[in-house]
Design an enzyme around this catalytic site. Structure first.
Site, PDB file in Angstrom:
ATOM      1  N   GLU A 102     -10.126  43.752  71.886  1.00 34.63           N
ATOM      2  CA  GLU A 102     -10.126  44.802  72.893  1.00 34.63           C
ATOM      3  C   GLU A 102     -11.236  44.563  73.922  1.00 34.63           C
ATOM      4  OE1 GLU A 102     -10.122  49.673  73.482  1.00 34.63           O
ATOM      5  OE2 GLU A 102     -10.704  48.826  71.547  1.00 34.63           O
ATOM      6  N   LYS A 129      -5.582  44.339  73.003  1.00 33.18           N
ATOM      7  CA  LYS A 129      -5.571  45.710  73.515  1.00 33.18           C
ATOM      8  C   LYS A 129      -6.329  45.727  74.836  1.00 33.18           C
ATOM      9  CE  LYS A 129      -6.770  50.485  72.290  1.00 33.18           C
ATOM     10  NZ  LYS A 129      -7.100  51.416  71.193  1.00 33.18           N
TER      11      LYS A 129
END
Length: 317
Positions: free
Chosen positions: A180, A217
């Site tokens: 992420e 992500k």
């Protein structure tokens, strides 16, 4: 060797319809999450009580009849939540065996001070022990977050390199890492930062061995479908989008423009939920939120792509 449960979970995360819930607020973000839920910071004392309250909120969400594997593919947990229970079952076991929801674990321990336009992750102390604990609890994968605050090439390269370094450690334990590297949605050079990020991600993905797969992500991109090369990359199990400060309606609308991405929302999921709601009101509000995010995640073209549909490797050797 990949066991049967892990294989089923891998297939679900590769090609299942739905989205990922992010129930992983930790120490720094918990007071804000509680305030949005209607519990002000001055109404509780100490970290222990704070975590008890956030766990009650998470339990109410997870045990709601609106929260099932029919629309929710997975849930990301905070370590403290993993060590607790939902009802009378350990949290991860409840998610998978009762709800059919794949459990993930947040493993980062916060952000370092900003430098070169980014915030790297702080060193993750005791990571191997945490990953061993995750395996014992039946966790499928992990999530680790860093932040990009400017289109600064050297900083973005450092963020991506660190993400893949941590991912290698996660993969060695047979878990699937969610990388992420969040781009702050309010920066003036967001589009340029995203272009730099994409190039670094593809470069690192191309170096992964053929039997390794990760998830990514990302903030919803300024240019729709910018991240399509990641969706189609053979080393990527899934590309998921964070809401990043957008309202649920804004995030859902942006998500429908990105072929192959599904949601992984936190604040946008819990928008409108309140501690003062009756169970019926709470369940109705949650049901509407889940349906809206699900619809955006399975909109025509969403959640599909060459990468999403190819194979079902778990990240284990």
């Amino acid at each position: 060797m990949v066991d049967d449960v892990t294989q089923v979970q891998a297939e679900r995360m590769t090609s299942g319809k739905g989205f990922i819930t992010a129930l992983d607020q930790s120490g720094g973000s918990t007071p804000k999450a509680l305030a949005l839920y209607g519990i002000e910071e001055g109404s509780y004392s100490g970290e222990a009580e704070m975590f008890d309250l956030i766990h009650r909120m998470r339990t109410r969400i997870v045990m709601s009849p609106a929260f099932t594997g029919d629309r929710v593919l997975a849930a990301i947990l905070f370590e403290e939540t993993m060590e607790r229970s939902f009802g009378d079952r350990p949290a991860a076991a409840y998610l998978w065996h009762v709800k059919g929801v794949v459990p993930f674990l947040k493993i980062d321990q916060g952000l370092a001070d900003a430098a070169d336009g980014v915030q790297l992750m702080k060193p993750i102390s005791g990571l191997d022990a945490l990953l061993e604990s995750a395996v014992r609890h039946g966790i499928f994968g992990t999530k680790a977050r860093s932040v990009i605050g400017a289109a600064w090439a050297s900083g973005i390269a450092a963020v991506v390199a660190q993400q893949f370094e941590v991912a290698e450690q996660v993969l060695a334990h047979g878990l699937v890492p969610i990388l992420e590297p969040e781009v702050t949605i309010t920066i003036d050079d967001k589009a340029a930062a995203e272009e730099l990020l994409l190039a670094q991600l593809v470069e690192q993905l191309d170096r992964l061995p053929a039997d390794r797969r990760v998830m990514v992500k990302l903030s919803l991109p300024t240019v729709p479908n910018l991240y399509r090369p990641l969706v189609e990359h053979p080393r990527v199990m899934r590309v998921v989008a964070l809401s990043g400060g957008y309202s649920r309606a804004e995030a859902d609308a942006l998500l429908t423009e990105d072929v192959g991405e599904i949601a992984s929302f936190s604040r946008a999921l819990t928008e409108g939920l309140s501690v003062s709601q009756s169970d019926a009101e709470f369940d109705t509000t949650l049901d509407a939120a889940i349906q809206a995010i699900y619809d955006a995640s399975v909109a025509p073209g969403a959640g599909t792509g060459a990468g999403s549909g190819s194979g079902s490797g778990s990240g284990s050797a």
